[in-house]
Structures are given as structure tokens and as C-alpha cells.
Design a protein around this motif. Structure first.
Motif, PDB file in Angstrom:
ATOM      1  N   UNK A  86       1.648  -1.744  17.919  1.00  0.00           N
ATOM      2  CA  UNK A  86       0.482  -2.610  17.687  1.00  0.00           C
ATOM      3  C   UNK A  86      -0.733  -1.819  17.234  1.00  0.00           C
ATOM      4  N   UNK A  87      -0.823  -0.543  17.623  1.00  0.00           N
ATOM      5  CA  UNK A  87      -1.907   0.306  17.111  1.00  0.00           C
ATOM      6  C   UNK A  87      -1.750   0.520  15.608  1.00  0.00           C
ATOM      7  N   UNK A  88      -0.514   0.723  15.155  1.00  0.00           N
ATOM      8  CA  UNK A  88      -0.255   0.847  13.713  1.00  0.00           C
ATOM      9  C   UNK A  88      -0.609  -0.462  13.009  1.00  0.00           C
ATOM     10  N   UNK A  89      -0.256  -1.581  13.624  1.00  0.00           N
ATOM     11  CA  UNK A  89      -0.567  -2.902  13.060  1.00  0.00           C
ATOM     12  C   UNK A  89      -2.081  -3.071  12.907  1.00  0.00           C
ATOM     13  N   UNK A  90      -2.823  -2.792  13.964  1.00  0.00           N
ATOM     14  CA  UNK A  90      -4.279  -2.942  13.930  1.00  0.00           C
ATOM     15  C   UNK A  90      -4.891  -1.988  12.909  1.00  0.00           C
ATOM     16  N   UNK A  91      -4.403  -0.744  12.869  1.00  0.00           N
ATOM     17  CA  UNK A  91      -4.916   0.220  11.895  1.00  0.00           C
ATOM     18  C   UNK A  91      -4.636  -0.254  10.470  1.00  0.00           C
ATOM     19  N   UNK A  92      -3.480  -0.817  10.250  1.00  0.00           N
ATOM     20  CA  UNK A  92      -3.141  -1.345   8.920  1.00  0.00           C
ATOM     21  C   UNK A  92      -4.066  -2.500   8.543  1.00  0.00           C
ATOM     22  N   UNK A  94      -7.071  -3.146   9.733  1.00  0.00           N
ATOM     23  CA  UNK A  94      -8.431  -2.650   9.515  1.00  0.00           C
ATOM     24  C   UNK A  94      -8.539  -1.970   8.152  1.00  0.00           C
ATOM     25  N   UNK A  95      -7.517  -1.230   7.765  1.00  0.00           N
ATOM     26  CA  UNK A  95      -7.509  -0.592   6.464  1.00  0.00           C
ATOM     27  C   UNK A  95      -7.598  -1.622   5.346  1.00  0.00           C
ATOM     28  N   UNK A  96      -6.817  -2.679   5.452  1.00  0.00           N
ATOM     29  CA  UNK A  96      -6.836  -3.744   4.443  1.00  0.00           C
ATOM     30  C   UNK A  96      -8.211  -4.399   4.392  1.00  0.00           C
ATOM     31  N   UNK A  97      -8.769  -4.722   5.544  1.00  0.00           N
ATOM     32  CA  UNK A  97     -10.078  -5.386   5.596  1.00  0.00           C
ATOM     33  C   UNK A  97     -11.157  -4.481   5.024  1.00  0.00           C
ATOM     34  N   UNK A  98     -11.155  -3.229   5.414  1.00  0.00           N
ATOM     35  CA  UNK A  98     -12.195  -2.303   4.952  1.00  0.00           C
ATOM     36  C   UNK A  98     -12.076  -2.052   3.450  1.00  0.00           C
ATOM     37  N   UNK A  99     -10.873  -1.793   2.969  1.00  0.00           N
ATOM     38  CA  UNK A  99     -10.706  -1.507   1.549  1.00  0.00           C
ATOM     39  C   UNK A  99     -10.957  -2.722   0.667  1.00  0.00           C
ATOM     40  N   UNK A 100     -10.703  -3.922   1.184  1.00  0.00           N
ATOM     41  CA  UNK A 100     -10.959  -5.137   0.404  1.00  0.00           C
ATOM     42  C   UNK A 100     -12.438  -5.542   0.427  1.00  0.00           C
TER      43      UNK A 100
END
Length: 102
Positions: A86-92, A94-100
Motif C-alpha cells: 500500500x505504500x507503493x500504491x500511495x507513492x504511485x 502521489x506521483x501521478x497527482x503531482x506530475x499531472x
């Protein structure tokens, strides 16, 4: 759709073969698969009249499918690996949200 059909069939066959009640995690998995399929179904059939809503639903379908895959992977893991999953899920996410947002 192949993901939904395959998963539903496997869960149903597992239930029939074992003849006992599955853990609640499998019930939640079935619900996630059903919601993913329902959103996909609606998105495809409203696209002509509501193209923007259809695009939003298709993005939601991708989110539901990814969430379902992470959830499915984490089911057999011990708690420490579930937390890592779930940490990988959340990091993924957050990455999508930040980069978008740029």
C-alpha cells in the motif's frame, strides 16, 4: 474487461471448489471487480451523449482496476508486506497527482 471476466470466474470457481465461506477480503475483491466493470460499462455506453463524463469515468475505471490489482496482490501477504504494497500504491498515486498538476 478481460481482467474483470477472468477475476470473476476465478473467484467463483474457487468458491465452488472449496465449498466453504471465503474470507471477507475475497468479498471486497469481488465488490471492487464489480464496481470496475460497472463503471467501464457505463463509460462506454454514455460516451456519445456525455463525452466528458465518459472520459472521467474511464479514468476512474483505471483507478479502480489499479486499486483492485494492488488489493489482490496484498491479500496473501503478511502485514508488513501489505503495508509495503500500500505504500507503493500511495507513492504511485502521489506521483501521478503531482506530475499531472504541472
Amino acid at each position: 474487461m478481460a481482467f474483470c471476466f477472468t477475476s470473476v470466474l476465478e473467484i467463483s470457481l474457487q468458491y465452488v471448489q472449496n465449498q466453504f465461506h471465503l474470507p471477507s477480503s475475497f468479498h471486497l475483491l469481488s465488490l471492487l471487480i464489480m464496481l470496475t466493470f460497472a463503471l467501464l460499462f457505463v463509460a462506454k455506453f454514455i460516451s456519445l451523449k456525455f463525452p466528458v463524463a465518459s472520459q472521467v469515468l474511464e479514468k476512474l475505471v483505471v483507478l479502480m482496476a489499479v486499486t483492485t490489482v494492488f488489493y489482490t496482490i496484498a491479500i496473501p501477504f503478511p502485514l508488513s508486506l501489505k503495508c509495503a504494497t500500500w505504500a507503493v500504491y500511495v507513492a504511485s498515486m502521489l506521483t501521478v497527482v503531482i506530475l499531472n498538476s504541472f
